[in-house]
Design an enzyme around this catalytic site. Structure first.
Site, PDB file in Angstrom:
ATOM      1  CG  ASN A  19      -1.770   1.271   1.716  1.00 43.09           C
ATOM      2  OD1 ASN A  19      -1.745   2.295   0.412  1.00 43.09           O
ATOM      3  ND2 ASN A  19      -2.266   1.395   2.491  1.00 43.09           N
ATOM      4  CD1 TRP A  20       3.505   0.969  -2.966  1.00 42.11           C
ATOM      5  CD2 TRP A  20       3.535   2.161  -4.850  1.00 42.11           C
ATOM      6  NE1 TRP A  20       3.970   0.002  -4.014  1.00 42.11           N
ATOM      7  CE2 TRP A  20       4.154   0.919  -5.254  1.00 42.11           C
ATOM      8  CE3 TRP A  20       3.574   3.284  -5.793  1.00 42.11           C
ATOM      9  CZ2 TRP A  20       4.696   0.728  -6.076  1.00 42.11           C
ATOM     10  CZ3 TRP A  20       3.965   3.034  -6.999  1.00 42.11           C
ATOM     11  CH2 TRP A  20       4.803   1.727  -7.331  1.00 42.11           C
ATOM     12  CE  LYS A  21      -0.193   3.375   4.503  1.00 44.45           C
ATOM     13  NZ  LYS A  21       0.227   3.540   6.121  1.00 44.45           N
ATOM     14  CG  HIS A 110      -5.840   2.076   5.113  1.00 43.04           C
ATOM     15  ND1 HIS A 110      -5.248   2.828   5.980  1.00 43.04           N
ATOM     16  CD2 HIS A 110      -4.741   1.019   5.106  1.00 43.04           C
ATOM     17  CE1 HIS A 110      -4.033   2.650   6.333  1.00 43.04           C
ATOM     18  NE2 HIS A 110      -3.696   1.700   5.863  1.00 43.04           N
ATOM     19  CD  GLU A 112      -2.753   5.604   6.753  1.00 44.95           C
ATOM     20  OE1 GLU A 112      -2.699   5.957   5.388  1.00 44.95           O
ATOM     21  OE2 GLU A 112      -1.810   5.310   6.954  1.00 44.95           O
ATOM     22  CD  GLU A 179      -3.291  -2.387   7.345  1.00 44.58           C
ATOM     23  OE1 GLU A 179      -2.329  -2.762   7.000  1.00 44.58           O
ATOM     24  OE2 GLU A 179      -3.984  -1.319   7.017  1.00 44.58           O
ATOM     25  N   GLY A 185       2.878   2.283  10.573  1.00 46.60           N
ATOM     26  CA  GLY A 185       3.664   3.711  10.389  1.00 46.60           C
ATOM     27  C   GLY A 185       4.493   3.960  11.738  1.00 46.60           C
ATOM     28  CB  SER A 223       5.504  -1.618  11.761  1.00 45.66           C
ATOM     29  OG  SER A 223       4.897  -0.475  12.050  1.00 45.66           O
ATOM     30  N   GLY A 244       2.830  -1.205   4.150  1.00 42.20           N
ATOM     31  CA  GLY A 244       2.967   0.298   3.600  1.00 42.20           C
ATOM     32  C   GLY A 244       4.299   0.740   3.573  1.00 42.20           C
ATOM     33  N   GLY A 245       5.106   1.187   4.497  1.00 39.03           N
ATOM     34  CA  GLY A 245       6.449   1.884   4.178  1.00 39.03           C
ATOM     35  C   GLY A 245       7.507   1.073   3.712  1.00 39.03           C
TER      36      GLY A 245
HETATM   37  P1  PGA Z   1       2.968   0.425   7.706  1.00 34.95           P
HETATM   38  O1  PGA Z   1       1.460   0.565   6.905  1.00 34.95           O
HETATM   39  O2  PGA Z   1       3.514  -0.879   6.880  1.00 34.95           O
HETATM   40  O3  PGA Z   1       3.592   1.529   6.945  1.00 34.95           O
HETATM   41  O4  PGA Z   1       3.032   0.322   8.844  1.00 34.95           O
HETATM   42  C1  PGA Z   1       0.771  -0.432   6.868  1.00 34.95           C
HETATM   43  C2  PGA Z   1      -0.548  -0.017   6.280  1.00 34.95           C
HETATM   44  O5  PGA Z   1      -1.059   1.264   6.356  1.00 34.95           O
HETATM   45  O6  PGA Z   1      -1.350  -0.713   5.303  1.00 34.95           O
END
Ligand code: PGA
Length: 265
Positions: A19-21, A110, A112, A179, A185, A223, A244-245
């Site tokens: 997930n690149w966001k 998600h 966010e 999640e 993050g 993470s 994500g990251g």
């Molecule tokens: P993260 O994000 O791996 O940077 O913690 C995961 C996500 O939000 O799907």
């Protein structure tokens, strides 16, 4: 039409979705995508479809969709969708259009987006719209730190699931990502024990909703990186990772894919 399956048993191995966001800028994104695709090489694609997925910002979808051949080892997902179909809906991005540009999967709920005000009924409506468009909804659920501290983790996850289970017919495909918000993050990955406990509760909820709880792919996100992926993905209860990251560097994303392939052998 979609080339994935919702059944764990039909999949060769673990699922790793990046997930690149809202990142990276164009030049880097195109390079990242091509490096991932090159790194995957001719990785086998089972009957269940690709094991690796990229979920980039929407403008990339048209570009990347054109670069993926049928049967590629990499699937394309979107981060969100509008529940609207084609029509006079300025600014909306509907599932049919996403599917038309090569998307097979879409994240719904998600954290966010939930933090931005998206409610359980809205998430359920999006899951239904995704399914109607032939996209696989990947439903994200998870508790905040306060909710975990209060002992409400399972109740929160069950509530988030219930909205979708009440809306999407049980025979329709659905993937779930657990999640925990406090792990996203932050570098604070949930322990395997914590993840397994929640995944088992999710499977029970799915079964109560008339679904194949044991056969539904459930990913963990929060993470995940190349150092901790091996231990998490070694758990039978954990069908994959939503990253994500660590999905923004080809080497670390490919290392997580490799960790998933290794434990599946
Ligand atoms: P993260 O994000 O791996 O940077 O913690 C995961 C996500 O939000 O799907």
């Amino acid at each position: 039409m979609a080339h994935w399956t919702d059944r764990r048993a039909d999949r060769g191995g673990k699922i790793v979705a990046g997930n690149w966001k809202l990142q990276p800028p164009r030049g880097e994104g195109v390079e990242l995508f091509r490096a991932i695709l090159a790194g995957l090489g001719d990785a086998p694609v089972g009957a269940g479809g690709p094991g690796a997925w990229v979920i980039p910002p929407a403008p990339y979808l048209g570009l990347f969709g054109g670069e993926l051949s049928l049967g590629a080892p990499l699937g394309l997902g979107a981060q969100d969708l509008s529940p609207c179909g084609y029509g006079a809906h300025t600014g909306e991005l509907g599932g049919e259009l996403l599917a038309d540009f090569g998307c097979a999967l879409v994240l719904v709920g998600h954290s966010e987006r939930r933090q931005g005000g998206e409610s359980d009924p809205e998430v359920a409506e999006k899951a239904l719209a995704a399914d109607r468009a032939g996209l696989l909804p990947l439903l994200c659920v998870g508790e905040s730190e306060v909710e975990r501290d209060q002992g409400d983790t399972i109740a929160v996850v069950e509530r988030q699931l219930a909205a979708v289970l009440a809306t999407l017919a049980p025979e329709r495909p659905l993937w779930v990502a657990y999640e925990p918000v406090w792990a996203i993050g932050t570098g604070r990955t949930a322990t395997s024990e914590q993840v397994v406990e929640v995944h088992q509760a999710i499977r029970k909820s799915l079964a109560r909703g008339g679904r194949d709880g044991a056969g539904t792919p459930i990913l963990y996100g929060g993470s995940v990186n190349h150092s901790n992926a091996g231990a998490l993905l070694a758990e039978e209860e954990i069908d994959g990772a939503l990253v994500g990251g660590a999905s923004l560097k080809a080497e670390s994303f490919l290392a997580i894919v490799e960790a998933g392939a290794t434990v599946s052998d």
